[in-house]
Design an enzyme around this catalytic site. Sequence first.
Site, short mmCIF file in Angstrom:
data_model
loop_
_atom_site.label_atom_id
_atom_site.label_comp_id
_atom_site.label_asym_id
_atom_site.label_seq_id
_atom_site.Cartn_x
_atom_site.Cartn_y
_atom_site.Cartn_z
N ARG A 73 0.84 -1.20 0.00
CA ARG A 73 0.00 0.00 0.00
C ARG A 73 0.87 1.24 0.00
O ARG A 73 1.99 1.22 0.54
CB ARG A 73 -0.92 0.04 1.22
CG ARG A 73 -2.04 -0.97 1.09
CD ARG A 73 -2.87 -1.03 2.34
NE ARG A 73 -3.73 -2.17 2.27
CZ ARG A 73 -5.01 -2.13 1.87
NH1 ARG A 73 -5.58 -0.98 1.58
NH2 ARG A 73 -5.73 -3.22 1.80
N ILE A 74 0.32 2.30 -0.57
CA ILE A 74 1.05 3.56 -0.63
C ILE A 74 0.77 4.33 0.66
O ILE A 74 -0.39 4.50 1.04
CB ILE A 74 0.57 4.38 -1.85
CG1 ILE A 74 0.81 3.58 -3.13
CG2 ILE A 74 1.26 5.73 -1.91
CD1 ILE A 74 -0.13 3.94 -4.25
N HIS A 115 12.66 -2.61 -3.14
CA HIS A 115 11.91 -2.71 -4.39
C HIS A 115 12.64 -3.65 -5.34
O HIS A 115 13.87 -3.53 -5.51
CB HIS A 115 11.77 -1.32 -5.03
CG HIS A 115 10.94 -1.34 -6.27
ND1 HIS A 115 9.57 -1.46 -6.24
CD2 HIS A 115 11.30 -1.32 -7.58
CE1 HIS A 115 9.11 -1.49 -7.47
NE2 HIS A 115 10.13 -1.41 -8.30
#
Length: 212
Positions: free
Chosen positions: A97-98, A115
């Site tokens: 989620r951001i 990432h």
Amino acid sequence: MITRRLPVGVLASGRGSNLQALIDHIEAGRLDAEIRVVVSDVKDAQALERARRHGIDACYIDPGPRRTILTAEAEERYVQCMRDHGVELIALAGFMRILKERFLAAHAGRILNIHPALLPSFPGLQAQRQAFEYGVKVSGCTVHFVDAGIDTGPIIIQASVPVRDDDTVASLSERILEEEHRIYAEAIQLFAEGRLRVEGRRVIIEGPRVEG
Ligand code: GAR
């Protein structure tokens, strides 16, 4: 000599192999950190199970009804949980989620993310597949500070992984994951030692770098 252990909170949505790698590095004495709590937006995330197995507090906190973000009320609950556990660094480990203003402001400069691509290429979801389908010859992974963008914060460490002709998304992802497990611990150790200096977009690593 007693070394101070950096109190870390981990946010994870799934399998939790990066969490497991951090736990393993800590237990092997290679990372001067202590995971105080693992929080997930997914009730049955394997990451929660892994945490419990190692005696680490593990909580599911309802993210609210939105799919890609936490609601403001949910962010408040996440912030409170980090505060209750005395966390000084947040490590996102497959947290899907951001994070928005409330959470970012409460932990400014103290949130890291891993990432699975060489940023700024292939931000967002399924980065390994994006890179594979684009046809790059080298991919890899990135540890970066989290800012308000999607995978846009200052880069701390990257590791490259060559793409082989006979690779599949799965085989490439597997080799990238091995590097993730190595560089995430390395970046957190540098943070714990107070050796990361941010100058604009650049992160300067102070002192000699011992790569492991
Ligand atoms: C990892 O590959 C991580 O880099 C990625 O999710 C996977 C989680 O695996 N994160 C992102 O894509 C964030 N945008 P894990 O749960 O086994 O650590």
